[in-house]
Write an enzyme that holds these catalytic residues in place. Sequence first.
Site, PDB file in Angstrom:
ATOM      1  N   SER A  14       0.770  -1.309   0.097  1.00  0.00           N
ATOM      2  CA  SER A  14      -0.056   0.046   0.135  1.00  0.00           C
ATOM      3  C   SER A  14       0.705   1.386  -0.207  1.00  0.00           C
ATOM      4  CB  SER A  14      -0.946  -0.009   1.181  1.00  0.00           C
ATOM      5  OG  SER A  14      -1.379   1.314   1.448  1.00  0.00           O
ATOM      6  N   LYS A  68     -14.342  -3.989   4.230  1.00  0.00           N
ATOM      7  CA  LYS A  68     -14.833  -2.495   4.053  1.00  0.00           C
ATOM      8  C   LYS A  68     -16.491  -2.738   4.543  1.00  0.00           C
ATOM      9  CE  LYS A  68     -12.123  -0.069   0.946  1.00  0.00           C
ATOM     10  NZ  LYS A  68     -11.939   0.623  -0.350  1.00  0.00           N
TER      11      LYS A  68
HETATM   12  O1  SKM Z   1     -10.121   3.114   0.350  1.00  0.00           O
HETATM   13  C1  SKM Z   1      -8.478   2.820   0.200  1.00  0.00           C
HETATM   14  C2  SKM Z   1      -8.095   2.603   1.506  1.00  0.00           C
HETATM   15  O2  SKM Z   1      -8.246   3.920   2.318  1.00  0.00           O
HETATM   16  C3  SKM Z   1      -6.474   2.547   1.515  1.00  0.00           C
HETATM   17  C4  SKM Z   1      -6.184   1.755   0.397  1.00  0.00           C
HETATM   18  C5  SKM Z   1      -4.518   1.067   0.381  1.00  0.00           C
HETATM   19  O3  SKM Z   1      -3.881   1.830   1.079  1.00  0.00           O
HETATM   20  O4  SKM Z   1      -4.375   0.295  -0.464  1.00  0.00           O
HETATM   21  C6  SKM Z   1      -7.085   1.406  -0.690  1.00  0.00           C
HETATM   22  C7  SKM Z   1      -8.480   1.779  -0.702  1.00  0.00           C
HETATM   23  O5  SKM Z   1      -9.345   0.611  -0.489  1.00  0.00           O
END
Ligand code: SKM
Length: 283
Positions: A14, A68
């Site tokens: 991420s 989620k």
């Molecule tokens: O909605 C976003 C989340 O806030 C952060 C993210 C990530 O860092 O991979 C992915 C999405 O799902």
Amino acid sequence: RYRVALLGNGIKPSLSPALHMEEARHLGLDYEYRIVDLVDDPDVDLGAQLGRLEGAGFDAANVTHPFKQSVLEHVADLSPTVRRLGSANLVLLGDGHRTAHNTDGTGFRSALESFLGGRAATGTVLQIGAGGAGLATASALIDMGFERIVVHDVVPAAVDAMLRRLSGTAADGAGGRLRSAGGPLDDWLPRVDGVVHVTPVGMAEHPGTAFDVDRLGPAAWVAEVVYRPLETELVRRARARGLATLDGGGMAVGQAAESLRLITGLRPDVARMHAHFDQLVAA
Ligand code: SKM
């Protein structure tokens, strides 16, 4: 001092920690953003996990796949958008009180608004993809006021589920503006003012495009949500045709900026975050 976590599965790559912490540094904040990679197991105790974060003084958690929806069971206070979408990507913690937000939709909306610039949100938008992210983008398109939002998915039941969720009540404001494409994509492509692409097609493991870009009219705009790679085949082909094109960085940066704003109450510099994001994806 702010402490934020990202809860999800398979989230080591991420960009959120770098994106949040660099902007927080510019804003003069002491801000830590930590990855908490949980096993993808229906029995994983998200409530206990949130409790541990609270106990350790965390201010918030971003939440991503596959939690989620399930995270809502552990949060009492849901924003109107979260109630509408049935999913959240941000839980604010503190004083024993949890509040769930969804910044995927609001982040996409602000990115699309600045991309469209002075152009009004009018006409027909074709959205391709009716999964979780698609729910957030469709809700943003409704809120922006587009006259007609036509949704297509290779799985027709996904479109039906989206229509049921988003056209549910008059208060949603969808007011019949959201509908299923119902027929072949090729019939819609030449007639729409813009396209929002929300499927995994274009990622390295799903090469190609989900539709024939050459069938779009010469004034159509294109918004992509895939950002690995940033220049998907869709983005490359749309730009080669000279179509106004928003790449997947728009939504990715938009949701991070909106999360940072809700966590800190400060207004991040979205352009600065976007420039940093572009560097991170290129690295
Ligand atoms: O909605 C976003 C989340 O806030 C952060 C993210 C990530 O860092 O991979 C992915 C999405 O799902």
